[in-house]
Design a protein around this motif. Structure first.
Motif, PDB file in Angstrom:
ATOM      1  N   ILE A   1       0.860  -1.129  -0.005  1.00 15.10           N
ATOM      2  CA  ILE A   1      -0.029   0.154   0.059  1.00 15.10           C
ATOM      3  C   ILE A   1       1.045   1.157   0.051  1.00 15.10           C
ATOM      4  CG2 ILE A   1      -1.672   1.250   1.250  1.00 15.10           C
ATOM      5  CD1 ILE A   1      -2.544  -1.587   0.060  1.00 15.10           C
ATOM      6  N   LYS A   2       2.096   1.176   0.898  1.00 16.89           N
ATOM      7  CA  LYS A   2       2.770   2.380   0.748  1.00 16.89           C
ATOM      8  C   LYS A   2       3.377   2.741  -0.753  1.00 16.89           C
ATOM      9  CE  LYS A   2       6.755   4.495   2.984  1.00 16.89           C
ATOM     10  NZ  LYS A   2       7.725   4.553   3.989  1.00 16.89           N
TER      11      LYS A   2
ATOM     12  N   ILE B   1      -7.259   9.435  -2.112  1.00 14.94           N
ATOM     13  CA  ILE B   1      -7.657   9.780  -0.827  1.00 14.94           C
ATOM     14  C   ILE B   1      -8.105   8.585   0.027  1.00 14.94           C
ATOM     15  CG2 ILE B   1      -9.440  11.061   0.248  1.00 14.94           C
ATOM     16  CD1 ILE B   1      -9.323  13.071  -1.982  1.00 14.94           C
ATOM     17  N   LEU B   2      -8.665   7.621  -0.569  1.00 17.31           N
ATOM     18  CA  LEU B   2      -9.147   6.604  -0.004  1.00 17.31           C
ATOM     19  C   LEU B   2      -7.970   5.780   0.630  1.00 17.31           C
ATOM     20  CD1 LEU B   2     -12.031   5.396  -1.938  1.00 17.31           C
ATOM     21  CD2 LEU B   2     -12.450   6.222   0.220  1.00 17.31           C
ATOM     22  N   THR B   3      -6.944   5.609  -0.092  1.00 17.18           N
ATOM     23  CA  THR B   3      -5.581   4.962   0.358  1.00 17.18           C
ATOM     24  C   THR B   3      -5.052   5.621   1.336  1.00 17.18           C
ATOM     25  OG1 THR B   3      -5.274   4.301  -2.091  1.00 17.18           O
ATOM     26  CG2 THR B   3      -3.472   3.969  -0.612  1.00 17.18           C
ATOM     27  N   LEU B   4      -5.228   7.066   1.257  1.00 20.49           N
ATOM     28  CA  LEU B   4      -4.552   7.602   2.560  1.00 20.49           C
ATOM     29  C   LEU B   4      -5.236   7.408   3.855  1.00 20.49           C
ATOM     30  CD1 LEU B   4      -3.468  11.130   0.858  1.00 20.49           C
ATOM     31  CD2 LEU B   4      -1.867   9.221   1.569  1.00 20.49           C
ATOM     32  N   ALA B   5      -6.615   7.353   3.430  1.00 26.12           N
ATOM     33  CA  ALA B   5      -7.520   7.049   4.694  1.00 26.12           C
ATOM     34  C   ALA B   5      -7.468   5.718   5.312  1.00 26.12           C
ATOM     35  CB  ALA B   5      -8.993   7.727   4.322  1.00 26.12           C
ATOM     36  N   GLY B   6      -7.024   4.730   4.491  1.00 24.96           N
ATOM     37  CA  GLY B   6      -6.893   3.334   4.979  1.00 24.96           C
ATOM     38  C   GLY B   6      -7.955   2.720   4.590  1.00 24.96           C
ATOM     39  N   ASP B   7      -8.770   2.992   3.578  1.00 29.01           N
ATOM     40  CA  ASP B   7      -9.848   2.290   2.985  1.00 29.01           C
ATOM     41  C   ASP B   7      -9.879   1.709   1.848  1.00 29.01           C
ATOM     42  OD1 ASP B   7     -11.452   3.393   5.462  1.00 29.01           O
ATOM     43  OD2 ASP B   7     -11.874   5.264   4.523  1.00 29.01           O
TER      44      ASP B   7
ATOM     45  N   ARG C   1      -7.692  -3.635   0.158  1.00 32.72           N
ATOM     46  CA  ARG C   1      -8.063  -4.722  -0.239  1.00 32.72           C
ATOM     47  C   ARG C   1      -7.697  -5.251  -1.569  1.00 32.72           C
ATOM     48  NH1 ARG C   1     -13.473  -2.733   1.213  1.00 32.72           N
ATOM     49  NH2 ARG C   1     -13.460  -3.016  -0.843  1.00 32.72           N
ATOM     50  N   PRO C   2      -6.577  -5.978  -2.000  1.00 32.41           N
ATOM     51  CA  PRO C   2      -6.300  -6.261  -3.047  1.00 32.41           C
ATOM     52  C   PRO C   2      -7.236  -7.002  -4.250  1.00 32.41           C
ATOM     53  CG  PRO C   2      -4.272  -6.910  -1.499  1.00 32.41           C
ATOM     54  CD  PRO C   2      -5.895  -6.625  -0.587  1.00 32.41           C
ATOM     55  N   ASN C   3      -8.165  -7.521  -3.539  1.00 33.89           N
ATOM     56  CA  ASN C   3      -9.024  -8.007  -4.549  1.00 33.89           C
ATOM     57  C   ASN C   3     -10.284  -7.133  -5.209  1.00 33.89           C
ATOM     58  OD1 ASN C   3     -10.491  -7.498  -2.166  1.00 33.89           O
ATOM     59  ND2 ASN C   3     -11.762  -9.376  -2.035  1.00 33.89           N
ATOM     60  N   SER C   4     -10.110  -5.541  -4.942  1.00 39.48           N
ATOM     61  CA  SER C   4     -11.028  -4.768  -5.355  1.00 39.48           C
ATOM     62  C   SER C   4     -10.523  -4.641  -6.910  1.00 39.48           C
ATOM     63  CB  SER C   4     -10.993  -3.483  -4.763  1.00 39.48           C
ATOM     64  OG  SER C   4     -11.392  -2.606  -5.484  1.00 39.48           O
ATOM     65  N   THR C   5     -11.482  -4.486  -7.782  1.00 37.03           N
ATOM     66  CA  THR C   5     -11.303  -4.187  -9.035  1.00 37.03           C
ATOM     67  C   THR C   5     -11.370  -2.716  -9.700  1.00 37.03           C
ATOM     68  OG1 THR C   5     -13.634  -4.644  -9.780  1.00 37.03           O
ATOM     69  CG2 THR C   5     -12.013  -6.456  -9.809  1.00 37.03           C
TER      70      THR C   5
END
Length: 184
Positions: free
Chosen positions: A73-74, A140-146, A149-153
């Protein structure tokens, strides 16, 4: 899976739009003929540099997707941010060109070439803006930690759209800048 199917449908309809705009551009170029004076307004070198940056954004997005699928994620954040910066710099370049053109009295109503130029490049810029908005939302979602999940498309669907926008720019840049430059 639904994300990818819906994005394919969006891309298909947008492809029809861009094909229509490019056919219109070529039709008017062949039937009416663009003046060499109008073509001389364009700065192929500057636009070429900004185009390379846009094309580079496809590489950074592929890296973001790769790191996302590996759960890194980083690194996803870094590559996603790089993609957003490159896309934004491309838009800055296009805005800079528009500003220069408008200051030189080259506007959408000057002649057939200017009308086609602003329509085709403007629609592309609009699509870059949409792509950037989608990328910024994911960032922004990534920064928020949301978004971890690597399974999202979602990212791969946005990636399809972003790569489509890059491919369209290859065609537009070749049609609007390169071919007239070679043929003048």
């Amino acid at each position: 899976m639904e994300n990818k199917l819906m994005m394919r449908l969006v891309i298909a309809t947008e492809a029809i739009l861009f094909i229509s705009l490019m056919i219109t551009y070529v039709y008017f170029d062949l039937s009416v003929g663009f003046t060499k004076q109008s073509i001389n307004y364009l700065d192929i070198k500057s636009t070429g540099i900004f185009s390379v940056l846009l094309f580079s954004s496809s590489f950074t997005l592929v890296q973001a997707e790769k790191n996302y699928s590996e759960g890194k994620i980083k690194k996803l954040k870094i590559w996603l941010f790089a993609t957003i910066v490159l896309g934004s710099v491309f838009l800055f370049g296009q805005a800079k060109e528009y500003f220069k053109l408008l200051n030189n009295h080259f506007n959408i109503s000057l002649d057939v070439f200017s009308t086609n130029f602003f329509t085709l490049t403007g629609f592309h810029a609009f699509h870059v803006i949409i792509g950037l908005i989608l990328l910024i939302i994911v960032f922004i979602l990534t920064l928020a930690g949301d978004f971890d999940r690597p399974n999202s498309t979602a990212l791969s669907s946005i990636g399809m759209y972003w790569h489509f926008v890059d491919i369209v720019w290859i065609l537009v840049f070749t049609l609007v800048y390169v071919l007239p430059y070679l043929l003048k």
